[in-house]
Design an enzyme around this catalytic site. Sequence first.
Site, PDB file in Angstrom:
ATOM      1  N   SER A 296       0.861  -1.183   0.000  1.00 15.10           N
ATOM      2  CA  SER A 296       0.000   0.000   0.000  1.00 15.10           C
ATOM      3  C   SER A 296       0.895   1.230   0.000  1.00 15.10           C
ATOM      4  O   SER A 296       2.055   1.168   0.418  1.00 15.10           O
ATOM      5  CB  SER A 296      -0.872   0.030   1.254  1.00 15.10           C
ATOM      6  N   ASP A 297       0.380   2.349  -0.455  1.00 14.99           N
ATOM      7  CA  ASP A 297       1.062   3.612  -0.178  1.00 14.99           C
ATOM      8  C   ASP A 297       0.960   3.806   1.344  1.00 14.99           C
ATOM      9  O   ASP A 297       0.192   3.119   2.027  1.00 14.99           O
ATOM     10  CB  ASP A 297       0.411   4.767  -0.945  1.00 14.99           C
ATOM     11  N   CYS A 298       1.744   4.753   1.883  1.00 17.83           N
ATOM     12  CA  CYS A 298       1.876   4.779   3.342  1.00 17.83           C
ATOM     13  C   CYS A 298       0.605   5.262   4.037  1.00 17.83           C
ATOM     14  O   CYS A 298       0.130   6.358   3.791  1.00 17.83           O
ATOM     15  CB  CYS A 298       3.112   5.568   3.717  1.00 17.83           C
ATOM     16  N   ALA A 300      -2.248   3.999   3.481  1.00 24.06           N
ATOM     17  CA  ALA A 300      -3.390   3.947   2.563  1.00 24.06           C
ATOM     18  C   ALA A 300      -4.481   2.995   3.041  1.00 24.06           C
ATOM     19  O   ALA A 300      -5.618   3.075   2.580  1.00 24.06           O
ATOM     20  CB  ALA A 300      -2.932   3.559   1.160  1.00 24.06           C
TER      21      ALA A 300
END
Length: 775
Positions: A296-298, A300
Site C-alpha cells: 500500500s502507499d503509506c 493507505a
Amino acid sequence: MLLALLCLLAGAAAAAPNARPCAPSHPASAYPFCDASLSVPARARALFSLLTLDEKIAQLSNTAGGVPRLGIPPYQWWSESLHGLADNGPGVNFSSGPVRAATAFPQVVLSTAAFNRSLWRAVAEAVATEALGMHNAGQAGLTYWAPNINIFRDPRWGRGQETSGEDPAVAAAYSLEYVKGFQGEEGEEGRIRLSACCKHYTAYDMEKWEGFTRYTFNAKVKTVTPYRFSRLIIFTVNAQDLEDTYQPPFKTCIQEARASCLMCAYNQVNGVPMCAHKDLLQKTRDEWGFQGYITSDCDAVAIIHENQTYTKSDEDSVAIVLKAGMDLNCGSFLVRHTKSAIEKGKIQEQDIDRALFNLFSVQLRLGIFDKPKNDQLGPNNVCTKEHRELAAEAVRQGAVLLKNDNSFLPLKRNEVKHVAIIGPSADDAYAMGGDYTGVPCNPITFHQGIQPYVAQTTFAAGCKDVSCNSTYLFGEAIEAAKVADTVIVVAGLNLTEEREDLDRVSLLLPGNQMGLIHTIASVTKKPLVLVLLGGGPVDVSFAKRDPRIASILWLGYPGEVGGQVLPEILFGEYNPGGKLAMTWYPESFTAIPMTDMNMRADPSRGYPGRTYRFYIGDVVYGFGYGLSYSKYSYSILSAPKKISVSHTSVPNIISRKPAYTRKDGLDFVKTEDIASCEALMFSVCIAVSNHGEMDGSHAVLLFSRLKSSVPGFPIKQLVGFERVRTAAGSATNVEVTVDPCKHMSAANSEGKRILLLGAHVLTVGDEEFELLIET
Ligand SMILES: *[C@@H]1O[C@H](CO)[C@@H](O)[C@H](O)[C@H]1NC(C)=O
Ligand SMILES: *[C@@H]1O[C@H](CO)[C@@H](O)[C@H](O)[C@H]1NC(C)=O
Ligand SMILES: *[C@@H]1O[C@H](CO)[C@@H](O)[C@H](O)[C@H]1NC(C)=O
Ligand SMILES: *[C@@H]1O[C@H](CO)[C@@H](O)[C@H](O)[C@H]1NC(C)=O
Ligand SMILES: *[C@@H]1O[C@H](CO)[C@@H](O)[C@H](O)[C@H]1NC(C)=O
C-alpha cells in the site's frame, strides 16, 4: 589496544553474512525454507507454515518483525531510489554508517526529456550499484519504491516532476528501462539483485485541490460546489482513458519489465479505494503475469475506514485489502488490526498466508536469507566519478532549449568577461534536487559552476526565496546586472512551490519573479538568458515574446551537477537536444478542475482535454518541443506504404471475425483480435541532417495521426523515438521501430483497443508520409 579494537570490528563485520539463516553454519539452515534444491514457492510456503499467527501478522508491515527462533532478521521494506538513493523512507540511512551521501541524479522529468533509453537504463543501473553498495554497508534495503510511473495529467501536479511526463508510451518505455536496469538480469527461479516498484496504481496524479486531497479523492461522477467553481462535476476514470492513458505504463512495468512490486495508491477509482480494488489488482496477476508483492502507499489502508468511510470498521478494511490481493501495508495498521479481524471472523489465516507467500517469495528471490548477491559492492561504489559523469550526462541530454533568438547562445568565452547571475536559486544547491533527493555527494551551484569560465561573476538573489513575495532585493540585482556584460537570470520553481502534498494553483512564475525578470531585462546591455528550474510547466509567454530575453533554457531539477552542466551548455561545450515530455499550458488552463479525470476534450462543456494527444487549446510550448544550436532536418529514406492486418506472412493473423464497420463508416480491428502484433511491426528509416556548425545529439520523435480526424481519437500520438548523434554538416540514418497495435491504436469507449483501418500520417519534424492500414 587500537589493533585489538579493529580486529573486533572486523570480526563483527565478517560475522554479519552468517547472520543469514540459510548460511551453511547457521542452525536454521536445516529448515526446508533454506533448502536451495526446492523451488522459491515451495520455500516460501515452508517458511510461513513455521510461523505462529502473531509472527505472521508482524510480517505485514513495511517494518517487518524478525523471527529470532528461525534466524529471520527484521526487515525494512521501504527504501527510496527515484533518481538516486533518498532517505524519504526509513530503509535508507545516511547517518548510520560509512556512506554519508549518494549521487543525486537529475529529477526524472528532466532525464526523460533526453528521450534516450540507454541513458535511462544506465542511470537505473548506477542507482542500483549505489543501493547495493549502501545495502552491503548496512545502510539500505533491497526493496525500493520507485519508479513513479503515473501520467503527468495536470500541469499543477506537485509530483509531476517525479514522473516521465504526460505520454503513456514514454512513461511505459521509461519504466521498462528503469526496472530492468535496477533489478538486473533475472536469474534462475526469478532471482533478482534488487526490487523495483511500479507506483502508484492507478490514476493518481493530484495532491490537493480545492479541498480535495489524494487521500480521499474519488474519481466518480458527483456534483459538488467548491468556492471558485459554481458547479463542478467529478468524472469517473472512464474505461477508454483507463485503457489508453492511465494503465499502459503499469502494464509495461509489470508485463515486460517484470517488476517485483506494485504499489496501490491512496485514491479511489470509480468508488473503490485502490488498495481494495480487487478487479484492478487481480488483473495485474491474471492478465499481466505479475509475480511480486503489492504494497500500500503509506497509511493507505488506515484511511479506508477513518477518512474515506468506505468500510464500517478497521477490521473490514483489513479484510477488504487482503482479499483484494494487497500483501504489505506501509504503516502499522495491519499489525494493529489483523488479529481482531481474525477474531471477528472477517478473515481466515489463509488470507494472511496468501500475502506472506508473495512477500517471502520476493525475499527469497532477493536472497535475503541466503548468501547475498553482489556482496563485493560497498561504500567505494557510491558517489563515484563515473556516476557523477553519468548524472552530468543526464542533465546535458535532458536540458531543453526553449528560445534562442539570433543564436544568442552559445556564448563565446573570449567575449564574456563579467557574468551577473541572478535569482534565488542561482546559488542554492538545495533548490536543484527535486522531490526524493537524498544527501548529494558534492553539489555545485550555478554560481559556483560559472566561476571558472569567466574573469568575474556577480551573484544577486533578487528575491529572498523562490516564493519571491517581496521586491526589496531587486535593487541589488539591478546593480549586478548593470555592471556585467552578460546576464543570466535563474527563475522557476522549487519544492516550496511544488512537491509531494503540494500542487500549484497557478502556472505563472511564483510571486514577483516575473517582475524581477522584467526589471533586469530593462537595464542589461544585451538581452539576457533565462534559465528555468522546476518540474511542472510554467507559463512564460511574456519571456517568449520579449526580445530583451534572448534565450530560455529549461533545466528541470538538475541534481548535484546542475552547476557544472549549465556553463557547459551556455558556452557551447554541449549542444542541447532535449525535448519537453509534457505540454506547457497557458495560465488559463487553471480554470479547469484538477479533479476532471477526462483526457478527451469535450467542447460542449468547454473542456479542452489534456496532454498533447487530446488538448485542443493554445500552448506556451508543446510536447516534444526543444531547440538546439544546430538546425536539423529529416528525410524519410524508407517506410512502408501500407500494412495489411490479414495478408501478412503470418497466417490467420486475425483470430476472430475481422473488421467491423461502424455507422459512421469507420473500419477498425480490435487489437485483441490480431493474432500477431509482432508481424505488423515495421521500421522507418530516417536521415537526420545537421546543418549547424556543432556536432549534436538530439531526440528524434516520430508521431502518427489519422488522415481525417475522428472524434475520441488522439490528435496525434508518439509512435517511436530515438536519440541520434549527428556530426556538424553531415547526416546520420536512424531506424525507428513502430508497433502499430501498441502505439497507433487507441481505446474505444468500451475500453477496447482498436486500430483504425485507412490512412494514417506519420510525421517527423516537417516531414510526413502516409501509411495505409488495411485488411
Ligand atoms: C539512522 O541511523 C541512526 C544511527 O543508527 C539513527 O539514530 C537514526 O534514527 C536513523 N535515521 C533514520 C531516518 O532511521
Ligand atoms: C544515450 O545515452 C548514453 C548514456 O549516457 C550515451 O552513451 C549515448 O551516447 C546517448 N545517445 C546519444 C545519441 O546521445
Ligand atoms: C484522517 O482522519 C483523522 C481523524 O479525523 C485525521 O486526524 C487525519 O489527519 C486524517 N488523515 C488524512 C490523511 O486525511
Ligand atoms: C528550495 O526548497 C528547499 C526545500 O524546501 C529549501 O531548503 C530552499 O531554501 C529553497 N530555496 C529557495 C531559493 O527558495
Ligand atoms: C508568499 O505569499 C504567498 C501568497 O500570499 C503565501 O501563500 C506564501 O506562504 C508566501 N511565502 C513566503 C515564503 O512567505
